[in-house]
Design a protein around this motif. Structure first.
Motif, PDB file in Angstrom:
ATOM      1  N   LYS A   1       0.758  -1.134   0.033  1.00 63.19           N
ATOM      2  CA  LYS A   1       0.071  -0.143  -0.111  1.00 63.19           C
ATOM      3  C   LYS A   1       0.809   1.209   0.020  1.00 63.19           C
ATOM      4  CE  LYS A   1      -3.382   2.646   2.410  1.00 63.19           C
ATOM      5  NZ  LYS A   1      -4.306   2.811   3.902  1.00 63.19           N
ATOM      6  N   ALA A   2       1.983   1.331   0.640  1.00 65.07           N
ATOM      7  CA  ALA A   2       2.835   2.602   0.795  1.00 65.07           C
ATOM      8  C   ALA A   2       3.444   2.650  -0.521  1.00 65.07           C
ATOM      9  CB  ALA A   2       4.172   2.227   1.806  1.00 65.07           C
ATOM     10  N   ILE A   3       3.705   1.499  -1.183  1.00 67.63           N
ATOM     11  CA  ILE A   3       4.387   1.751  -2.733  1.00 67.63           C
ATOM     12  C   ILE A   3       3.172   2.475  -3.472  1.00 67.63           C
ATOM     13  CG2 ILE A   3       5.109   0.559  -4.479  1.00 67.63           C
ATOM     14  CD1 ILE A   3       6.512  -1.385  -2.726  1.00 67.63           C
ATOM     15  N   GLN A   4       2.078   1.906  -3.467  1.00 66.91           N
ATOM     16  CA  GLN A   4       1.037   2.481  -4.209  1.00 66.91           C
ATOM     17  C   GLN A   4       0.423   3.768  -4.045  1.00 66.91           C
ATOM     18  OE1 GLN A   4      -1.955  -0.495  -2.893  1.00 66.91           O
ATOM     19  NE2 GLN A   4      -2.049  -1.496  -4.678  1.00 66.91           N
ATOM     20  N   GLN A   5       1.014   4.478  -2.651  1.00 66.68           N
ATOM     21  CA  GLN A   5       0.805   5.735  -2.154  1.00 66.68           C
ATOM     22  C   GLN A   5       1.723   6.520  -3.039  1.00 66.68           C
ATOM     23  OE1 GLN A   5       0.407   5.011   1.691  1.00 66.68           O
ATOM     24  NE2 GLN A   5      -1.487   5.591   1.796  1.00 66.68           N
TER      25      GLN A   5
ATOM     26  N   CYS B   1       9.015   1.227  -8.288  1.00 65.98           N
ATOM     27  CA  CYS B   1       7.798   0.916  -7.516  1.00 65.98           C
ATOM     28  C   CYS B   1       6.900  -0.406  -8.151  1.00 65.98           C
ATOM     29  CB  CYS B   1       6.596   2.294  -7.805  1.00 65.98           C
ATOM     30  SG  CYS B   1       6.909   3.639  -7.128  1.00 65.98           S
ATOM     31  N   LEU B   2       6.952  -0.714  -9.520  1.00 65.47           N
ATOM     32  CA  LEU B   2       6.378  -1.631 -10.068  1.00 65.47           C
ATOM     33  C   LEU B   2       7.075  -3.035  -9.709  1.00 65.47           C
ATOM     34  CD1 LEU B   2       4.958  -0.458 -13.321  1.00 65.47           C
ATOM     35  CD2 LEU B   2       3.795  -0.652 -11.308  1.00 65.47           C
ATOM     36  N   THR B   3       8.314  -2.960  -9.952  1.00 62.51           N
ATOM     37  CA  THR B   3       9.226  -4.136  -9.532  1.00 62.51           C
ATOM     38  C   THR B   3       9.204  -4.563  -8.271  1.00 62.51           C
ATOM     39  OG1 THR B   3      10.674  -3.149 -11.221  1.00 62.51           O
ATOM     40  CG2 THR B   3      11.388  -5.008  -9.625  1.00 62.51           C
ATOM     41  N   ILE B   4       9.553  -3.514  -7.045  1.00 63.11           N
ATOM     42  CA  ILE B   4       9.277  -3.797  -5.908  1.00 63.11           C
ATOM     43  C   ILE B   4       7.993  -4.301  -5.200  1.00 63.11           C
ATOM     44  CG2 ILE B   4       9.870  -2.774  -3.485  1.00 63.11           C
ATOM     45  CD1 ILE B   4      11.644  -0.836  -5.175  1.00 63.11           C
ATOM     46  N   LYS B   5       7.015  -3.559  -5.812  1.00 65.02           N
ATOM     47  CA  LYS B   5       5.488  -4.068  -5.334  1.00 65.02           C
ATOM     48  C   LYS B   5       5.319  -5.440  -5.894  1.00 65.02           C
ATOM     49  CE  LYS B   5       2.053  -1.567  -6.986  1.00 65.02           C
ATOM     50  NZ  LYS B   5       1.265  -2.321  -8.233  1.00 65.02           N
ATOM     51  N   GLU B   6       5.942  -5.854  -7.001  1.00 70.50           N
ATOM     52  CA  GLU B   6       5.442  -7.234  -7.607  1.00 70.50           C
ATOM     53  C   GLU B   6       6.273  -8.205  -6.391  1.00 70.50           C
ATOM     54  OE1 GLU B   6       4.251  -8.781 -11.343  1.00 70.50           O
ATOM     55  OE2 GLU B   6       4.397  -6.661 -10.640  1.00 70.50           O
TER      56      GLU B   6
ATOM     57  N   GLN C   1      -2.353   0.324  -9.134  1.00 71.50           N
ATOM     58  CA  GLN C   1      -1.429   1.353  -8.248  1.00 71.50           C
ATOM     59  C   GLN C   1      -2.137   2.447  -7.501  1.00 71.50           C
ATOM     60  OE1 GLN C   1       0.505  -0.446  -9.949  1.00 71.50           O
ATOM     61  NE2 GLN C   1      -0.122   0.645 -11.991  1.00 71.50           N
ATOM     62  N   ASP C   2      -3.661   1.607  -6.972  1.00 69.79           N
ATOM     63  CA  ASP C   2      -4.569   2.455  -6.311  1.00 69.79           C
ATOM     64  C   ASP C   2      -4.365   2.184  -4.795  1.00 69.79           C
ATOM     65  OD1 ASP C   2      -6.723   3.540  -5.127  1.00 69.79           O
ATOM     66  OD2 ASP C   2      -8.238   2.830  -6.328  1.00 69.79           O
ATOM     67  N   PRO C   3      -4.051   3.051  -3.940  1.00 72.54           N
ATOM     68  CA  PRO C   3      -4.035   2.608  -2.536  1.00 72.54           C
ATOM     69  C   PRO C   3      -5.247   2.118  -1.789  1.00 72.54           C
ATOM     70  CG  PRO C   3      -3.077   4.627  -2.761  1.00 72.54           C
ATOM     71  CD  PRO C   3      -3.673   4.226  -4.148  1.00 72.54           C
ATOM     72  N   SER C   4      -6.457   2.108  -2.437  1.00 79.41           N
ATOM     73  CA  SER C   4      -7.547   1.667  -1.732  1.00 79.41           C
ATOM     74  C   SER C   4      -7.522   0.167  -2.177  1.00 79.41           C
ATOM     75  CB  SER C   4      -8.750   2.411  -2.475  1.00 79.41           C
ATOM     76  OG  SER C   4      -9.126   2.044  -3.771  1.00 79.41           O
ATOM     77  N   GLN C   5      -7.025  -0.114  -3.073  1.00 80.39           N
ATOM     78  CA  GLN C   5      -6.967  -1.654  -3.437  1.00 80.39           C
ATOM     79  C   GLN C   5      -5.957  -2.324  -2.382  1.00 80.39           C
ATOM     80  OE1 GLN C   5      -4.131  -3.804  -4.439  1.00 80.39           O
ATOM     81  NE2 GLN C   5      -5.547  -5.479  -4.714  1.00 80.39           N
TER      82      GLN C   5
ATOM     83  N   LEU D   1      11.556   4.744  -0.932  1.00 83.41           N
ATOM     84  CA  LEU D   1      11.236   3.895  -1.461  1.00 83.41           C
ATOM     85  C   LEU D   1      12.554   2.830  -1.898  1.00 83.41           C
ATOM     86  CD1 LEU D   1       8.508   2.535  -3.324  1.00 83.41           C
ATOM     87  CD2 LEU D   1      10.121   2.947  -5.308  1.00 83.41           C
ATOM     88  N   PRO D   2      12.709   1.505  -1.354  1.00 86.19           N
ATOM     89  CA  PRO D   2      11.522   0.709  -1.584  1.00 86.19           C
ATOM     90  C   PRO D   2      10.395   0.703  -0.833  1.00 86.19           C
ATOM     91  CG  PRO D   2      13.395  -0.695  -0.846  1.00 86.19           C
ATOM     92  CD  PRO D   2      13.677   0.677  -1.207  1.00 86.19           C
ATOM     93  N   CYS D   3      10.063   0.203   0.525  1.00 87.64           N
ATOM     94  CA  CYS D   3       8.840   0.004   1.051  1.00 87.64           C
ATOM     95  C   CYS D   3       8.515   1.144   2.065  1.00 87.64           C
ATOM     96  CB  CYS D   3       8.894  -1.535   1.788  1.00 87.64           C
ATOM     97  SG  CYS D   3      10.112  -1.531   3.075  1.00 87.64           S
ATOM     98  N   GLY D   4       9.313   1.605   2.768  1.00 91.72           N
ATOM     99  CA  GLY D   4       8.821   2.706   3.479  1.00 91.72           C
ATOM    100  C   GLY D   4       8.328   2.157   5.058  1.00 91.72           C
ATOM    101  N   VAL D   5       8.144   0.829   4.958  1.00 87.11           N
ATOM    102  CA  VAL D   5       7.650   0.178   6.144  1.00 87.11           C
ATOM    103  C   VAL D   5       8.509  -0.983   6.790  1.00 87.11           C
ATOM    104  CG1 VAL D   5       5.892  -1.481   6.829  1.00 87.11           C
ATOM    105  CG2 VAL D   5       5.455   0.292   5.074  1.00 87.11           C
ATOM    106  N   TYR D   6       8.833  -0.511   8.155  1.00 85.34           N
ATOM    107  CA  TYR D   6       9.898  -1.251   8.551  1.00 85.34           C
ATOM    108  C   TYR D   6       9.169  -1.967   9.895  1.00 85.34           C
ATOM    109  CZ  TYR D   6      13.206   0.649   5.481  1.00 85.34           C
ATOM    110  OH  TYR D   6      13.733   1.144   4.077  1.00 85.34           O
ATOM    111  N   ASP D   7       9.790  -3.020  10.435  1.00 87.32           N
ATOM    112  CA  ASP D   7       9.130  -3.534  11.716  1.00 87.32           C
ATOM    113  C   ASP D   7      10.168  -4.687  12.194  1.00 87.32           C
ATOM    114  OD1 ASP D   7       7.557  -4.443  13.802  1.00 87.32           O
ATOM    115  OD2 ASP D   7       5.735  -3.901  12.615  1.00 87.32           O
ATOM    116  N   PRO D   8      10.640  -4.456  13.256  1.00 86.26           N
ATOM    117  CA  PRO D   8      11.520  -5.421  13.783  1.00 86.26           C
ATOM    118  C   PRO D   8      10.781  -6.703  14.268  1.00 86.26           C
ATOM    119  CG  PRO D   8      11.814  -3.472  15.169  1.00 86.26           C
ATOM    120  CD  PRO D   8      10.600  -3.238  14.191  1.00 86.26           C
TER     121      PRO D   8
END
Lengths: 140, 140, 140, 140, 140, 140
Positions: E38-42, E64-69, E116-120, F20-27
């Motif tokens: 979701k963060a990547i979509q945002q 974004c697309l590669t990493i989201k995959e 690419q929609d964060p609501s998804q 980016l990549p994810c922006g989300v981290y969590d131990p």
């Protein structure tokens, strides 16, 4: 380009006295992947001249990014393994910048994903060379 | 042990004019993993002396096998990449044994999974050295 | 499309007398991944019609490339395993083109990363079919 | 052993109208890995006769387990991909046992890691054959 | 910040009565990866503001697309493991929608690759939360 | 069971201002894998009671080691990512022990491969908890 003296180490394998798993460490693994990173950045800059006739410039650039992402990850991985598995507290004492140098180098590998500038790749290679110098210093 | 002359190649990166993906090839990647394979075979033979106090001899040997399996796979992988991606028909003309040497070397990497004898690992290293010689010959 | 006769092999599993690790080989693994490669090339050509409403044409094409890269790698991997692990010197005697056919097929898998043309994917499939014929010939 | 009729499908590729990523699905991928699982279980039972002279019975068995672990994981992976990516709600309506069959089959793949009995591997193959039947039913 | 009480769950591991391999399951693994999705979509939606100066908007989006995959694949993987390895027939009896919820959630993870929609991405997170509720219900 | 309040942390993602990549981290990712490591060490100690009827004690122990090897690698990986990707120079200033704590924790993950003692796994968990505290401190 690795300095001549870097390659003049006939005893390099004999020096590898570390624990299983492998007991064989070599900063060359990180360096080779980082050379790929820089080579990709160079080719990206000359996409028109480097792409195959069977692909568009856009496609070539997209592939550059995907492949660079993987290569940069491998740089990180090889550096992390060196840092955690090879280096010991006595090395840290002799090289108090050890942690910082690895931190900078792995961060530079991360930055390489976001940069298409070969000079950024060169900075990464320079940091790996610093690590390489420390590494071979500890082998003496 | 790699011959001194193998490491005396200040122009090695400059020679890497190949296509994306990386354009950077180096038999050192296969060699380093094969050195690990041989080192593991050596440690397996001296399991009693090499294991940590926190593990049994049986455990240490089991870990040797698991890790050797992976390292041998990496040897294969790096050799296959060289064979398919780096070498070109003109190299084959100049080195008609190319295919056979790679076949033998990758088969030796497979045999390394089934052998705990360091002399087997040495044979693998010798085959990789042959490939290394051909490789640097093509770079001249 | 695989020839009917290719699938008419009720004894296929019974024939698998090879060594551990798996003792089970099947060129179908490479073929299925190569079918994916060609299907992706086809969809790339019809990106407008194939993309989901939730993605742009550019995004769809970028994803095609990323996924094709992986699938082509899997083709290479499955072919390399067959070449090194399954085929034996006696097979090479009976099929002197063995090495060359594998070299061409794995190179074609590499080319597939740089080509969005389904006819290139078809050439890859044709080469895999040649390998498949040799493979089943050795099983007789 | 796959039934003759299973292989008599000249239209199999033509049927693959699914979405990118690959649009090509085939339960053969899971089946081939499951055949490996069963073959490993068989070889484990005959370790003395199957091992190479260069390895001990204990080593051979340890390698059987490591490799079976991976193969069983691949069975799971290929089945999961089929279940989530290929099958659609209309297939579930026509085959209400779909979810349960996949659950049982993937659980059997997990059990294969803990069993050295080839009859367990055969049960896994039987479940994959059920899935294969449903799959080709949906292709008609 | 996880509250002290989270670390004070002496029964968490004790609850894990499942088989080796790990015996430790936690839907948090899937959730964290889905948060990345979701963060990547945002960030994709705000590419101009999120990209580094060293990369173009097109490059940033391609990454974004590669990493989201990859992240979406990890969501699928963690969910599949939970479904097959953790959940038992008695859980299915108590939660008859179990299969369907996992099917929907893993399909939503697949859809995330194409959107690419964060609501998804939020829908995916909501489905994982349903699974999380069922999971902890079974732990009571 | 994660309390409602855990899902009610609207600031959790908002806090993730990283690239980016994810922006989300969590131990939690490292912690969950480390819990697996410790659980495997515990089961190894009670192999007789934990193994399935379909496997021998020796087989069960060998599988413990293989799986622990992987889980310990995942602990290392998740910790390395946190160290390089999440933490910034300002965090290091506020937590001068940052590098050392990560070094010790990743080394402890490596030691876990060589130890079947659950108290070793607990030490690893304790080090991860220290990292977790620092992490959430930086999020305040």
């Amino acid at each position: 380009m690795p300095k001549l003296s870097e390659w003049l180490r006939p005893t390099r394998v004999a020096y590898a006295h570390c624990d299983l798993p492998c007991g064989v460490y070599d900063p060359a693994q990180a360096r080779i992947e980082a050379e790929s990173v820089k080579a990709i950045q160079q080719k990206y800059q000359d996409a028109e001249g480097q792409k195959k006739p069977s692909e568009s410039v856009e496609d070539f650039k997209a592939r550059c990014l995907t492949i660079k992402e993987e290569r940069a990850d491998l740089v990180k991985h090889h550096l992390w393994v060196l840092w955690t598995d090879y280096f010991k507290p006595e090395h840290l004492e002799a090289h108090p910048d050890l942690h910082d140098t690895f931190w900078k180098a792995t961060k530079a590998a991360g930055d390489a994903k976001k940069s298409q500038d070969p000079s950024q790749g060169q900075e990464l290679l320079d940091l790996i060379k610093e690590i390489d110098s420390i590494f071979w210093e500890t082998k003496k």
